[in-house]
Design a protein around this motif. Structure first.
Motif, short mmCIF file in Angstrom:
data_model
loop_
_atom_site.label_atom_id
_atom_site.label_comp_id
_atom_site.label_asym_id
_atom_site.label_seq_id
_atom_site.Cartn_x
_atom_site.Cartn_y
_atom_site.Cartn_z
N VAL A 171 0.96 -1.21 -0.06
CA VAL A 171 0.00 0.01 -0.08
C VAL A 171 0.94 1.09 -0.08
O VAL A 171 1.51 1.48 1.16
N ASN A 172 0.86 1.95 -0.98
CA ASN A 172 1.65 3.31 -1.36
C ASN A 172 2.90 2.68 -0.99
O ASN A 172 3.92 3.39 -0.22
N GLY A 173 3.60 1.58 -1.57
CA GLY A 173 4.92 1.18 -1.22
C GLY A 173 5.39 0.39 -0.17
O GLY A 173 6.36 -0.36 -0.27
N ALA A 174 4.48 0.36 0.74
CA ALA A 174 4.90 -0.23 2.22
C ALA A 174 4.02 -1.77 2.05
O ALA A 174 2.94 -1.75 2.03
N GLU A 175 5.09 -2.82 2.15
CA GLU A 175 4.53 -4.02 2.31
C GLU A 175 3.56 -4.36 3.38
O GLU A 175 3.97 -4.14 4.47
N LEU A 176 2.44 -5.11 3.18
CA LEU A 176 1.42 -5.30 4.51
C LEU A 176 2.01 -6.62 4.80
O LEU A 176 2.74 -7.62 4.17
N LYS A 177 1.52 -7.09 6.20
CA LYS A 177 2.02 -8.18 6.84
C LYS A 177 1.02 -9.33 6.33
O LYS A 177 -0.09 -8.96 6.28
N PRO A 178 1.40 -10.71 6.05
CA PRO A 178 0.40 -11.60 5.87
C PRO A 178 -0.34 -12.13 7.01
O PRO A 178 0.48 -12.32 8.05
N ALA A 179 -1.46 -12.21 7.00
CA ALA A 179 -2.24 -12.69 8.36
C ALA A 179 -2.41 -13.98 8.13
O ALA A 179 -2.93 -14.38 7.06
N ARG A 180 -2.15 -14.97 9.26
CA ARG A 180 -2.21 -16.54 9.12
C ARG A 180 -3.74 -16.64 9.19
O ARG A 180 -4.10 -17.72 8.66
N SER A 181 -4.51 -15.77 10.05
CA SER A 181 -5.97 -16.25 10.06
C SER A 181 -6.59 -14.96 10.34
O SER A 181 -6.02 -14.17 10.65
N ARG A 182 -7.81 -15.03 10.54
CA ARG A 182 -8.81 -13.80 11.12
C ARG A 182 -8.37 -13.31 12.38
O ARG A 182 -8.62 -12.33 12.42
N LEU A 183 -8.09 -14.11 13.12
CA LEU A 183 -7.64 -13.62 14.35
C LEU A 183 -6.40 -12.81 14.44
O LEU A 183 -6.19 -11.88 15.05
N ASP A 184 -5.73 -12.87 13.49
CA ASP A 184 -4.38 -12.08 13.11
C ASP A 184 -4.67 -10.72 12.38
O ASP A 184 -3.76 -10.04 12.01
N PHE A 185 -5.82 -10.96 11.64
CA PHE A 185 -5.89 -9.86 10.79
C PHE A 185 -6.35 -8.43 11.61
O PHE A 185 -7.14 -8.25 12.10
N ARG A 186 -5.48 -7.44 11.03
CA ARG A 186 -5.70 -6.24 11.58
C ARG A 186 -5.22 -4.97 10.29
O ARG A 186 -4.69 -5.50 9.39
N SER A 187 -5.18 -3.71 10.82
CA SER A 187 -4.96 -2.87 9.93
C SER A 187 -3.33 -2.89 9.65
O SER A 187 -2.38 -2.99 10.54
N GLY A 188 -3.03 -2.74 8.35
CA GLY A 188 -1.68 -2.96 7.83
C GLY A 188 -1.37 -4.54 7.48
O GLY A 188 -0.35 -5.00 7.45
N ALA A 189 -2.55 -5.49 7.44
CA ALA A 189 -2.02 -6.78 6.78
C ALA A 189 -3.26 -7.10 5.87
O ALA A 189 -4.05 -6.40 5.41
#
Ligand code: ZN
Length: 426
Positions: free
Chosen positions: A382-400
């Protein structure tokens, strides 16, 4: 071209708690029923009160105040348990005194303690709004005397200029007390007969008093089968100006506005998590906004409404044990999210090197903006910054980002202006 849609924030259904009839120091209900009873005796002598007007025989047993200690206890419990929403702060409650000038019939220390707990404990998790000026009788803005009209009854349809001046005055009193409010609450059906004008008046007042281009108002409740989306009024897309209407979805089954009619958690959600109003709304993944009245939480010191809230929260936690289905939000956050959802331009296109690109142009920023793409992605920037992969919905947050089968979900804080999302298909 890849199809892109806006999901609920983090793919979770918004939950929110609205508190009405709250104000510093006094118990609004005591004054409301007293004044209503006096008004009725003057204009309709011999007519018994309607059910919605409360029981005059109860006046003597009603507390005149609600202590700041209870507000602290309530606010701390909500904070510890992650509850967010909206808390009315009526600026001239029942005409007893103005929040920016103090209540002459009550010790100054009561107001000081109330202001402290409101700003420090409640405000971080709840939007503060006026519920117009008095929530009882209409104020003459020239003299600041109470008239014989009622804000919520006979005065639901005032001239538009007066409506704007009235809402502006309500917001200004809070501003004077150090509270630039995020929106307004209607006492009863205030503004309901001309909602378009009410929405415009609130937006103009918010811009004039607080320079707030994206306020909300709370006026409507629905108990219907089909939950509405969040209506957005008077949008000026290029300027980032709009106002959102937040709907309540359930009755007050905490302790009522009276503070003497006990509620029942089963009406919200039953012990087996199947019955009650909330599972019906949550199943539609529509914003689930609970509404209660402050005197009912205190309930003359018995705290019946607070205890119902504790039980409802316990059941909602059981309904969503790992927190992947629901998300507590303030009313203003819900309003901002729906503005971003409806007023942003989202354009997918092919990028270079086989990458996919989604361009978002908006004047409506929002936290946790969440998109779904019909394409599995190996990485997302997003605008050049890599997002983190979330392993599951539990892990899913802004920036992922998260892939599920052939879909990819992307969450980020949407900024004003242009955002470019690039992804590599896997
Ligand atoms: Zn109210």
């Amino acid at each position: 071209m890849t199809r892109v849609t806006v999901c609920n924030p983090l793919c979770r259904t918004p939950l929110s708690l609205i508190i009405d009839d709250s104000c510093p120091v006094i118990n609004l209900t005591y004054y409301w029923i007293t004044q209503r009873h006096e008004w009725k005796a003057k204009y309709h002598p011999g007519t018994p009160p309607d059910a919605w007007e409360g029981d005059p025989d109860k006046i003597a047993s009603l507390p005149r105040t609600i202590p700041a200690d209870f507000a602290r206890k309530w606010g701390e419990w909500c904070g510890e348990n992650g509850i967010k929403g909206k808390f009315s702060f009526i600026p001239f409650p029942a005409g007893v005194g103005r929040v920016d000038q103090g209540f002459k019939d009550y010790p100054a220390v009561d107001m000081e303690r109330w202001m402290k707990v409101t700003k420090e404990i409640i405000w971080p998790n709840f939007d503060l709004t006026p519920e117009m000026l008095t929530h009882t009788r209409v104020v003459d803005l020239k003299t600041w005397q109470l008239t014989d009209l009622w804000e919520q009854g006979e005065w639901v349809d005032p001239p538009v200029e007066l409506l704007t001046a009235y809402i502006t005055a309500a917001m200004q009193l809070l501003k004077n007390a150090g509270i630039p409010c995020e929106g307004v609450t209607s006492p009863g059906a205030f503004g309901g007969k001309k909602e378009e004008a009410h929405a415009r008046a609130t937006l103009e007042a918010a811009l004039a008093v607080n320079d707030n281009p994206r306020p909300f108002y709370f006026l409507r409740m629905t108990r219907g089968e089909e939950m509405p989306e969040i209506p957005i009024w008077h949008a000026q897309k290029e300027k980032g100006i709009a106002i959102a209407s937040i709907f309540g979805c359930a009755g007050d089954w905490f302790g009522s506005w009276t503070g003497y009619d006990a509620g029942d958690p089963d009406l919200f959600i039953t012990e087996d998590l199947q019955g009650g109003r909330l599972p019906q709304v949550l199943a539609q993944e529509a914003p689930c906004v609970l509404v209660g009245h402050w005197p009912g939480f205190y309930f003359g010191g018995e705290e019946v409404g607070l205890n119902v809230l504790k039980e409802v929260k316990r059941r909602l936690d059981a309904y969503d044990p790992d927190g992947t289905k629901t998300l507590w939000m303030k009313n203003s956050e819900i309003g901002h999210y729906w503005m971003a959802k409806e007023l942003s331009d989202i354009t997918p296109r092919e990028g270079e090197n086989g990458e996919g690109v989604v361009e978002v142009n908006t004047r409506f920023p929002s936290e946790r903006f969440t998109l779904a793409m019909d394409a599995p992605a190996r990485f997302v920037r997003v605008n050049g910054a890599e997002l983190k992969p979330a392993r599951s919905r539990l892990d899913f947050r802004s920036g992922a980002f998260m892939t599920e089968g052939h879909r990819t979900y992307i969450a980020f804080d949407l900024k004003d202006g242009k955002t470019e999302i690039a992804y590599q298909k896997s």
